[in-house]
Design an enzyme around this catalytic site. Structure first.
Site, PDB file in Angstrom:
ATOM      1  N   HIS A  59     -42.665 -27.443 -18.956  1.00  0.00           N
ATOM      2  CA  HIS A  59     -43.895 -27.953 -19.596  1.00  0.00           C
ATOM      3  C   HIS A  59     -44.153 -27.213 -20.908  1.00  0.00           C
ATOM      4  O   HIS A  59     -44.359 -27.829 -21.960  1.00  0.00           O
ATOM      5  CB  HIS A  59     -45.057 -27.766 -18.623  1.00  0.00           C
ATOM      6  CG  HIS A  59     -46.395 -28.151 -19.170  1.00  0.00           C
ATOM      7  ND1 HIS A  59     -47.124 -29.213 -18.690  1.00  0.00           N
ATOM      8  CD2 HIS A  59     -47.171 -27.604 -20.155  1.00  0.00           C
ATOM      9  CE1 HIS A  59     -48.262 -29.310 -19.347  1.00  0.00           C
ATOM     10  NE2 HIS A  59     -48.317 -28.338 -20.244  1.00  0.00           N
ATOM     11  N   GLU A  60     -44.109 -25.877 -20.831  1.00  0.00           N
ATOM     12  CA  GLU A  60     -44.375 -25.083 -22.028  1.00  0.00           C
ATOM     13  C   GLU A  60     -43.251 -25.226 -23.052  1.00  0.00           C
ATOM     14  O   GLU A  60     -43.484 -25.243 -24.261  1.00  0.00           O
ATOM     15  CB  GLU A  60     -44.563 -23.612 -21.647  1.00  0.00           C
ATOM     16  CG  GLU A  60     -45.645 -23.354 -20.613  1.00  0.00           C
ATOM     17  CD  GLU A  60     -47.048 -23.693 -21.108  1.00  0.00           C
ATOM     18  OE1 GLU A  60     -47.195 -24.168 -22.248  1.00  0.00           O
ATOM     19  OE2 GLU A  60     -48.007 -23.490 -20.340  1.00  0.00           O
ATOM     20  N   HIS A  63     -43.785 -28.315 -25.142  1.00  0.00           N
ATOM     21  CA  HIS A  63     -44.743 -28.072 -26.225  1.00  0.00           C
ATOM     22  C   HIS A  63     -44.050 -27.369 -27.393  1.00  0.00           C
ATOM     23  O   HIS A  63     -44.198 -27.763 -28.556  1.00  0.00           O
ATOM     24  CB  HIS A  63     -45.879 -27.172 -25.731  1.00  0.00           C
ATOM     25  CG  HIS A  63     -46.903 -27.846 -24.880  1.00  0.00           C
ATOM     26  ND1 HIS A  63     -47.566 -28.986 -25.266  1.00  0.00           N
ATOM     27  CD2 HIS A  63     -47.410 -27.504 -23.654  1.00  0.00           C
ATOM     28  CE1 HIS A  63     -48.428 -29.340 -24.320  1.00  0.00           C
ATOM     29  NE2 HIS A  63     -48.342 -28.461 -23.331  1.00  0.00           N
TER      30      HIS A  63
END
Length: 267
Positions: A59-60, A63
């Site tokens: 997820h990170e 980003h």
């Protein structure tokens, strides 16, 4: 030629590889274990928790990778592209709290994001895509977890592994929904923020640090909690995962409550 330090900044961290290896090993133990065995419950707990951390790292990473391609080259030096959870700006918010929420309530609550130097990025659409990239990763992870269900490929899959996958899918769906909420501090608001007026953004900014806590508090309201999980169950049913799968997955996950007496049939 690429600078050696930059190549190292893009190399997958041994920490992440270790977590992935733990998830794979615990997944094998879950596959081969017996439902009424305490060791299987522990294996399910380790498998789901480690896989959940892997999804948080991805997820990170999503980003960060999207920010890099949008103009923030500082991402490389910060080590975000290594998938190392220890490199995150808020390791407590990004990893520790989300894991605690899973243990306490079976909710895939979103964590804190990597630090992105937004002034380096031009264009509102790019800003929105950076915010959307994280929860979209949870969506993809949910699709991957549920693939055996919606592909009708569960013949020969042990019930313990099936239930663990169902519970992991539930966490991914809850994380995606919560992340996309238009609440200051969450990714959903980050998607909308570039398109809001400067005045609205200034008014919302002070609430950003508390957005996650507000969402968690609201979910404690029984009626809202029930409606939320009804929506989650409806999405999972479309993906082939039943309440039976997620219920027994969570029961196995909570091994400290004792080995659940799973009926031999029920699907």
């Amino acid at each position: 030629m690429m600078n050696p330090s930059r190549r190292g900044a893009n190399r997958v961290s041994p920490v992440f590889l270790g977590i992935a290896a733990v998830a794979a090993t615990a997944g094998w133990a879950t596959w081969t274990g017996s439902p009424d065995n305490l060791a299987t419950g522990i294996a399910v707990f380790v498998f789901v928790t480690a896989a959940w951390i892997v999804s948080l790292c991805l997820h990170e990473y999503a980003h960060a990778r999207t920010a890099l391609h949008s103009g923030d080259i500082s991402i490389v030096a910060k080590g975000y592209l290594t998938l190392n959870p220890l490199k995150y700006t808020h390791a407590l918010l990004s990893i520790v709290l989300p894991v605690l929420f899973v243990i306490m309530g079976g909710i895939g609550l979103p964590g804190g994001a990597v630090f992105i130097e937004r002034h380096r990025i031009r264009g509102r659409l790019r800003h929105s895509l950076i915010s959307a990239a994280g929860p979209l990763t949870n969506v993809l992870f949910a699709v991957a977890c549920t693939a055996p269900f919606w592909l009708d490929a569960l013949d020969g899959v042990p019930d313990t592994f099936r239930y663990a996958l169902g519970f992991l899918a539930l966490l991914q769906v809850t994380a995606a929904i919560l992340n996309f909420l238009p609440v200051p501090g969450l990714d959903g608001y980050g998607v909308l923020e570039p398109w809001l007026s400067q005045g609205v953004r200034r008014q919302a900014e002070p609430f950003a640090p508390f957005g996650l806590l507000v969402v968690f508090g609201v979910l404690w309201v029984p009626g809202i909690n029930a409606a939320f999980f009804d929506a989650v169950d409806a999405i999972l049913r479309v993906l082939g995962v039943t309440d039976w799968d997620t219920y027994w997955g969570q029961q196995l996950y909570r091994f400290w409550l004792g080995s659940p007496d799973i009926p031999p049939t029920g699907r």
